[in-house]
Scaffold this motif. Sequence first.
Motif, PDB file in Angstrom:
ATOM      1  N   VAL A 407     -41.976 -23.747 -14.470  1.00  0.00           N
ATOM      2  CA  VAL A 407     -42.486 -22.904 -15.562  1.00  0.00           C
ATOM      3  C   VAL A 407     -43.379 -21.773 -15.064  1.00  0.00           C
ATOM      4  N   ARG A 408     -43.512 -21.668 -13.744  1.00  0.00           N
ATOM      5  CA  ARG A 408     -44.328 -20.568 -13.209  1.00  0.00           C
ATOM      6  C   ARG A 408     -43.721 -19.232 -13.635  1.00  0.00           C
ATOM      7  N   GLY A 409     -44.523 -18.376 -14.177  1.00  0.00           N
ATOM      8  CA  GLY A 409     -44.037 -17.085 -14.659  1.00  0.00           C
ATOM      9  C   GLY A 409     -43.695 -17.079 -16.136  1.00  0.00           C
ATOM     10  N   GLU A 410     -43.625 -18.248 -16.755  1.00  0.00           N
ATOM     11  CA  GLU A 410     -43.348 -18.312 -18.188  1.00  0.00           C
ATOM     12  C   GLU A 410     -44.665 -18.363 -18.961  1.00  0.00           C
ATOM     13  N   THR A 411     -44.661 -17.754 -20.151  1.00  0.00           N
ATOM     14  CA  THR A 411     -45.864 -17.764 -20.991  1.00  0.00           C
ATOM     15  C   THR A 411     -45.478 -18.005 -22.445  1.00  0.00           C
ATOM     16  N   ILE A 412     -46.413 -18.540 -23.204  1.00  0.00           N
ATOM     17  CA  ILE A 412     -46.265 -18.695 -24.651  1.00  0.00           C
ATOM     18  C   ILE A 412     -47.060 -17.567 -25.309  1.00  0.00           C
TER      19      ILE A 412
END
Length: 417
Positions: A407-412
């Motif tokens: 999930v590195r690089g993913e954001t909510i």
Amino acid sequence: MNHFQYRDKVLFAEGVAVPEIAAAVGTPFYLYSAATLRRHFSAFDQAFAGIAHQTCFAVKSCSNIAILRLFAQLGGGADIVSGGELYRALKAGIEPGKIVYSGVGKTEAEIDQALAAEILMFNLESSQELAVVQERAAALGKRARISFRVNPDVDPQTHAYISTGLAKNKFGIPIAEALAVYRQARQLSHVEIVGVSCHIGSQLTQVSPFIDTVAKLKDFLARLAAEGIAIRYLDIGGGLGIRYAQESPPEPAAYGAAIRQALGEMACTLILEPGRVIVGNAGILVTKVLFTKTGQKKFIVVDAGMNDLARPSLYDAHHEIVPVVRGEVAAEVADLVGPICETGDFLARGRELPAAGAGDLLAVLSAGAYGFTMSSNYNSRPRVAEVLVNGDQFHQIRRRETYEDLVRGETIPDFLV
């Protein structure tokens, strides 16, 4: 020859028992032999001893920087097809002057990156690409060394997905039309014509397609010479195959002798782009049996899947499967399948496989080429570890990914908080 051998029924990589590595790093993992890599690189390179040449390893086949460094120490260069592969090659210590940049879709940013690095040459594939390279070189105050990849319309007699030298393939400029783009390039201020490039496919098991290609290239070089266009480098690509099952590809020495005879007296330096032939049989994929299932057919379920080794699902490719520890039970016909939620997730189908139960280790052979480099995170599976054995020592040259890596690089975004 490779350095994966049994000792007292236990599979060893050089001087290290494979179960010892599995206990240390977990499964699945890719395992490479440094001795085999050195042997294969040297055997290929020596096949062209005595003539001017540069062996540029095809990075797409196996791109770990430790392996690239090993080849750099042997005098190797790199055949790259992306900015990421250029970054890897430079990070590994490969000299920019030994790097050739192939591929049909180079972006402006990637072209700038290669111009800044001052690589040996760009293998261009269209007049539009030529215009962009001229424009970027002018903007950066550089002069780009170029060749054009010509398509000779030669049948490589290999799998359709890895055939690149037919007129219907996306690669290269038809050889009948190539003279026009060389004339066009000669008029440009920020490019320097230095070569001719050609690559007809991968996993070729016969010499004849290579020889047919060389004949067409020699004729084309004569046409360029008649135009006063001097060529310093002839890049004949790679593609020499390996033995996965019953194939009988020529040895590098025989391949080299045939190419040299076909070339005759050449004034230019030969560029070679081997990949699979060097790393294919220098690597294995080690996996653990999770379960077995018996119904209308037998299934052996392992912890490696199509996301780890795509070749069987993608090409219906054959890889030999052997036990890491040999038992006494005879082989059985079964499918070797992984945990991916796809019916196409298999490593072998309807084959005689080692009789295996939960906890047993299996080795998927000839997995060094297009194994890890084609792996993915499908089903949100972390990519596996890579391990390099050198004598009686092993080194984890790529750690296994974690869930955090997924999930590195993913954001909510805020509106979902």
